[in-house]
Design a protein around this motif. Structure first.
Motif, PDB file in Angstrom:
ATOM      1  N   SER A   7       0.701  -1.347   0.255  1.00 41.35           N
ATOM      2  CA  SER A   7       0.055   0.488  -0.018  1.00 41.35           C
ATOM      3  C   SER A   7       1.076   1.138   0.029  1.00 41.35           C
ATOM      4  N   GLY A   8       0.179   2.607  -0.816  1.00 48.07           N
ATOM      5  CA  GLY A   8       1.265   3.683  -0.448  1.00 48.07           C
ATOM      6  C   GLY A   8       0.732   4.326   0.616  1.00 48.07           C
ATOM      7  N   GLY A   9       2.042   4.908   1.361  1.00 44.22           N
ATOM      8  CA  GLY A   9       1.789   5.526   2.297  1.00 44.22           C
ATOM      9  C   GLY A   9       0.474   7.099   2.394  1.00 44.22           C
ATOM     10  N   ALA A  10       0.340   7.461   3.324  1.00 47.82           N
ATOM     11  CA  ALA A  10      -0.486   8.806   3.123  1.00 47.82           C
ATOM     12  C   ALA A  10       0.353   9.393   3.334  1.00 47.82           C
ATOM     13  N   GLY A  11      -0.729  10.743   2.843  1.00 44.15           N
ATOM     14  CA  GLY A  11      -0.095  12.171   2.921  1.00 44.15           C
ATOM     15  C   GLY A  11      -0.133  12.905   3.784  1.00 44.15           C
ATOM     16  N   ALA A  12       1.119  13.640   4.554  1.00 47.01           N
ATOM     17  CA  ALA A  12       1.000  13.938   5.694  1.00 47.01           C
ATOM     18  C   ALA A  12      -0.067  15.377   5.814  1.00 47.01           C
ATOM     19  N   CYS A  13       0.128  15.379   7.104  1.00 48.30           N
ATOM     20  CA  CYS A  13      -1.460  17.453   6.898  1.00 48.30           C
ATOM     21  C   CYS A  13      -0.066  17.983   8.113  1.00 48.30           C
ATOM     22  N   SER A  14       0.545  19.123   7.589  1.00 47.86           N
ATOM     23  CA  SER A  14       1.782  19.649   8.938  1.00 47.86           C
ATOM     24  C   SER A  14       1.144  21.463   8.500  1.00 47.86           C
ATOM     25  N   PHE A  15       1.627  22.197   9.151  1.00 52.71           N
ATOM     26  CA  PHE A  15       1.890  23.396   8.544  1.00 52.71           C
ATOM     27  C   PHE A  15       3.297  24.051   9.095  1.00 52.71           C
ATOM     28  N   ARG A  16       4.139  24.664   8.770  1.00 47.38           N
ATOM     29  CA  ARG A  16       5.435  25.217   8.913  1.00 47.38           C
ATOM     30  C   ARG A  16       5.221  25.380   9.929  1.00 47.38           C
TER      31      ARG A  16
END
Length: 323
Positions: A7-16
């Motif tokens: 399975s492909g990895g999930a994208g991240a939700c992040s803010f600098r």
């Protein structure tokens, strides 16, 4: 056996979030790609035994994305080594996925999943703080059927106890089981025949063929498929058979009913066990298809073997005999 791409990895939700950097914006990285599953021909293997005891094979999954725009590591591909001559089908649909014949030839059988996008991918001039992200896709899953069709130069085709195993044992270093009852050969045997001037070719001893073999009688379909890989067929007819012509026609008919391509292969007729004929008894006369040559031998006394091997070599070298 069951195979699955990672399975492909999930994208991240992040803010600098960094000192002295106001309004850093989204920095969620993408997920890694999942590994794929491949089948590769390995000349060091001769059987599919490894896949009898382990039936589930999964490629590595991709790593999830992280902040600071870090993309996750992609999963490693999984390579399944098989003997050259292996045919791969989808067991669920019967679809032919392909075959690996040459050493090193590789076939993709289950593709890995795509990694998901992180929230940095969704930023636009009018949408500067996206919280959207994507999960990774699942890898492809399949149930495979692996069929090994042996690759040889010459295939020995005959009824049970026609002398195939004995012939193979005296012309090569192979040691197949030999006994005075039918179906002593339960699996194909390969032997390398060595001639003068560093010449050699591979001979396959195929288990006995009986009437109805194309429908699965006897060992039937399990082994007729191996003859498909040979370049030349040696049809063995015992000289002491009650009706050698009928035996020859039966073997040709079974081959033709199973596969037109198999019937179209060049062939040689070998009269075996001539040592069992009474002295000065003429050899049986056979009418062969396409004027195929007829050679008489005795594997026990080795009578006629040099002529047979030289004839097989000459036909293998001729332009009309191709894989």
């Amino acid at each position: 056996m069951q195979v699955a791409g990672g399975s492909g990895g999930a994208g991240a939700c992040s803010f600098r979030r960094e000192k002295f950097v106001p309004k850093g914006g989204p920095d969620g990285g993408d997920g890694g790609e999942g590994g794929s599953v491949y089948v590769r021909a390995d000349p060091n293997l001769a059987t599919l035994l490894d896949y009898r005891y382990r039936t589930n094979w999964n490629a590595e999954r991709g790593v999830h994305g992280k902040g600071k725009n870090m993309t996750g590591k992609s999963g490693d591909d999984l390579i399944l080594p098989v003997p050259p001559g292996t045919v791969i089908r989808d067991a669920g649909t019967g679809e032919l996925l392909g075959e690996v014949v040459e050493p090193g030839q590789t076939l993709l059988v289950a593709k890995g999943g795509r990694g998901g996008r992180g929230n940095a991918r969704f930023a636009t001039p009018t949408h500067q703080s996206p919280r959207e992200w994507e999960p990774g896709e699942y890898g492809e899953e399949r149930r495979l059927e692996l069929v090994l069709k042996l690759i040889a130069d010459v295939g020995l085709l005959g009824e049970p106890n026609a002398g195939k195993s004995t012939l193979l044992s005296v012309v090569s270093a192979a040691r197949p089981k030999i006994a005075d009852y039918p179906f002593t050969t339960l699996e194909p045997n390969l032997g390398v025949v060595g001639l003068s001037d560093h010449r050699s070719f591979v001979v396959a001893d195929i288990p006995g063929i009986i009437e109805g073999a194309h429908m699965g009688k006897g060992l039937g379909l399990r082994f007729l498929q191996h003859v498909e890989r040979t370049r030349l067929i040696a049809v063995l007819v015992p000289a002491d058979s009650p009706d050698p012509q009928a035996t020859y026609e039966l073997l040709r008919r079974e081959a033709a009913t199973y596969s037109e391509d198999l019937a179209a292969k060049p062939h040689v007729v070998v009269l075996t066990k001539i040592d069992l004929l009474a002295p000065r008894t003429p050899h049986p006369a056979l009418r062969t298809e396409g004027g195929a040559p007829v050679l008489a031998i005795s594997a026990v006394t080795r009578q006629g073997l040099p002529e047979l091997l030289e004839t097989l070599w000459r036909l293998l070298q001729s332009a009309v005999v191709t894989r």
